[in-house]
Design a protein around this motif. Sequence first.
Motif, mmCIF file in Angstrom:
data_model
loop_
_atom_site.group_PDB
_atom_site.id
_atom_site.type_symbol
_atom_site.label_atom_id
_atom_site.label_comp_id
_atom_site.label_asym_id
_atom_site.label_seq_id
_atom_site.Cartn_x
_atom_site.Cartn_y
_atom_site.Cartn_z
ATOM 1 N N GLN A 110 63.294 19.608 125.501
ATOM 2 C CA GLN A 110 62.942 20.006 124.131
ATOM 3 C C GLN A 110 64.056 20.861 123.519
ATOM 4 N N LEU A 111 64.699 21.667 124.381
ATOM 5 C CA LEU A 111 65.796 22.529 123.907
ATOM 6 C C LEU A 111 67.128 21.763 123.834
ATOM 7 N N GLU A 112 67.047 20.441 124.052
ATOM 8 C CA GLU A 112 68.210 19.539 123.997
ATOM 9 C C GLU A 112 69.227 19.789 125.120
ATOM 10 N N GLN A 113 68.759 20.390 126.220
ATOM 11 C CA GLN A 113 69.626 20.516 127.412
ATOM 12 C C GLN A 113 69.320 19.313 128.304
ATOM 13 N N TYR A 114 69.744 18.132 127.802
ATOM 14 C CA TYR A 114 69.297 16.881 128.426
ATOM 15 C C TYR A 114 69.792 16.703 129.853
ATOM 16 N N HIS A 115 71.026 17.118 130.133
ATOM 17 C CA HIS A 115 71.580 16.861 131.472
ATOM 18 C C HIS A 115 70.769 17.565 132.559
ATOM 19 N N LYS A 116 70.336 18.775 132.231
ATOM 20 C CA LYS A 116 69.533 19.534 133.199
ATOM 21 C C LYS A 116 68.183 18.843 133.422
ATOM 22 N N ALA A 117 67.573 18.377 132.335
ATOM 23 C CA ALA A 117 66.278 17.695 132.430
ATOM 24 C C ALA A 117 66.421 16.393 133.236
ATOM 25 N N ILE A 118 67.497 15.646 132.965
ATOM 26 C CA ILE A 118 67.725 14.375 133.672
ATOM 27 C C ILE A 118 67.809 14.614 135.173
ATOM 28 N N GLU A 119 68.576 15.642 135.529
ATOM 29 C CA GLU A 119 68.769 15.956 136.955
ATOM 30 C C GLU A 119 67.421 16.186 137.646
ATOM 31 N N ILE A 120 66.539 16.936 136.980
ATOM 32 C CA ILE A 120 65.228 17.246 137.576
ATOM 33 C C ILE A 120 64.372 15.980 137.662
#
Length: 295
Positions: free
Chosen positions: A174-184
């Motif tokens: 939601q905060l647009e930190q997509y790479h971190k979300a993808i990793e999880i």
Amino acid sequence: MDHSAKEKEAIALVAEADKKIKSPQGFLGTLFGNSSRAEEACEMYVRAANMFKMAKNWSAAGGAFCKAARLYCQVDNKLNGAVSYIDAGNAYKKSDPEEAVKCLSHAIEIYTDMGRFTIAAKHHITIAEIYESEMLDIEKAVEQYEQAAEYYKMEESTSSGNKCLLKVATYTAQLEQYHKAIEIYEQIGTYAMDSTLLKYGAKDHFFKAALCHFCVDMLNAKLAVQRYEGMFPAFSDSRECKLLKKLLDAHDEQNVDAYTDAIKEFDTITRLDQWQTTMLLRIKKTIQDEESDLR
């Protein structure tokens, strides 16, 4: 119940406990010379706190629990100190979220010193929830969930840890930190696909990871979908995977109507949640932007 009578009784008890530990010989001398006096004072504070709770005076209840907690810690009764800090935190939750966070943090410190990481993790989640619902500070909530996840993993509680990480992924996307979300999402999807019990949920994690990829760029999303199909063949047959492919095609053709229709068709059978809808709208906006650029 007469709230004011309970409150008066509680105030008198606190005053009596204060007096007990402030005897003429000086605070510390009394404390360490007579720890049973301190224990009695702690019990009085706790009784007073519970009366304040009955009178629904949450701040006073939190304050009395805090007095007990500090005194317990001074006479080296760490466990009771931690419990009183938790009680204080729970009382303050109803009146003063910032104080609640402070008290719960004190308890966490005690538990981690004692090596009790599972219980510390549980209270990190409570703090995260206060940040989410009371203080509306998502970044701080994310930090708390990450810390909880770390403690759960240390104690081999993988599924509890993963629950916290999924919260982190939801918010970071939601905060647009997509790479971190993808990793999880990829890490948990890979973990789930190897488990008989969790296998069914793996497609959801890969679906969410692909939507995050899509928010970064389309080529990434295309490659990710191919990779998930190779890793987890059951993904190919899922409605989620079929939807992703339709969305990629629609994006390729800059066709907003095809994009919207694919989502509508999916949603009639499997309801999309708020998070998925948000991501899909962000992706749709990129098609619309590109369309207007071409004009």
